[in-house]
Every structure is written in structure tokens, then in C-alpha cells.
Design a protein around this motif. Sequence first.
Motif: not given
Length: 256
Positions: A188-213
Motif C-alpha cells: 500500500t505504500g505504508y501510509a501508517i498515518n492518516p494525516a500524512r495521507d489525507l492532508g497531502p491528498r487534499i493539497a493535490h486536489a487543490l493545487l494548480p498542478l499542470s498537465y502535459r497533454g
Amino acid sequence: MGLGTVFLSELLGTGILLLLGAGVVANVLLAKSKGFDGGWLLINFGWGLGVFAGVYIAYKSGAHLNPAVTIGILTSGADEFAPGVPVSVTSTLVYFAGEFLGAFLGAVLAWLAYKPHFDETPDEGLKLAVFSTGPAIRSYTWNLVCEVIGTFVLVFVVLALGKTPTQLGPLAVAMLVVGIGASLGGPTGYAINPARDLGPRIAHALLPLSYRGTDGEATTTGVAAKKDSDWGYSWVPVVGPIIGGALAGVAASLAF
């Protein structure tokens, strides 16, 4: 010690943990990074050293850095989370708030450090992997079992270390995290920490990441970018560690 100090301590410590932890994943996975393709053990040691640094930073609050650790202390029957911080509903929530916000901010800083490399990476899955965990084989039941076991080991040993001083301090916890990653991290990639996974996942959803089409043009993430934070899996690295931490606390109360 005031709860404001607890909050700031956990925020800073968890922030450093995620900056270094997400940073090493970015170094290994993102295009044109000098650490590209550095391998699983580099990631394991990077996360371990992130814990090492975070524990020192958050010494005032007892350096939980992880809601599963906080829950484990709670279910172990302890009277205090740290010297001068009694166990209560309010103090528990303050620990959680510092941990989750710190994880979010640490992930944002890692994104800033590697911004050009995110832009150069066409694989959206690799970008998500910098922020959050995902299963090698998607089977929610077994993924949950793996996270429960990994977190149980983490919290149970951390509580044992608290009862049996080794003079190694944060280094002992750092090496424990390296060991869990090397031994139990594959499924699973050893989250072993709810904050470690959920906080950054929210950041991923909100950040203006770019995508190379497909035409090679970098575009701002939107519908066309098909950015996917994998919310369907997101409950596993939250629920699994909570269960594992709670069980470890109960087991520690019986064993130590």
C-alpha cells in the motif's frame, strides 16, 4: 504547556516530516530530478529521516506527528499526551488539527520545491504518488489489513520505546519507519498515518498542478487534465491507521 504550543509544535513537526517525505518521493519519481529512479530504499530512508527531523522539531508536544500515535496513547490509558498535556477531548482535537494542517502545508512546500519537475512529468499517477499513497494491488479489504498491521507495529513499538529508554531518541523511531517501509510498505505504500495521507491528498486536489497533454503543451490542470486524487481509495489510509493505532494502544496497556 498550553494547547497553542501543542498545536504549533505538531504543525511544524508534521510539516517538516511531509516536506522531506513527499520531497524524497518527488526526487525519485518526477522527470529530470537528480534522484530520478533512486528506488524504494531511498524513499524508505527519506521518510525515516523526515520522521527523525520532525520528532526533534515537535519535542515540546511529545512529537506525535500522527493521529494514529495520538489515538494509541489515548487507548493505552495514559493520563498525559506529553508532560503537562492531559488527555482530553480538546487536547486530542488540537493534536489532530496540528497534524493534519502540518501535513497539508508540508506537501505544498514539497510541490513548490519540485514545481518545474511536476510540470515536466506527464504521468498524473506519479504526481499523485508524491502526495498520497496507493495500492500495488487494489483490494480494499487487504489494503486495509496491511495498513492496520503496519500502523500497529509503528505505534506498539513507539509505545514500547517510551517505556524502555534506549538513548537513541528520535533515531530509533526513524529506523523503525525505515524498517516498516522496507518490510511492509510494498502492498500500500505504508501510509501508517492518516494525516500524512489525507492532508497531502487534499493539497493535490487543490493545487494548480499542470498537465502535459499529447501535443506536448503544458496546460493548467482542469477537466481536460483528468487530475484524479483517488478519493475512492482515500478512506483506507485513514481508517486502517486509526484501527491499527487503537489496537496498538490497547495491546500496549496489556503488555507494558
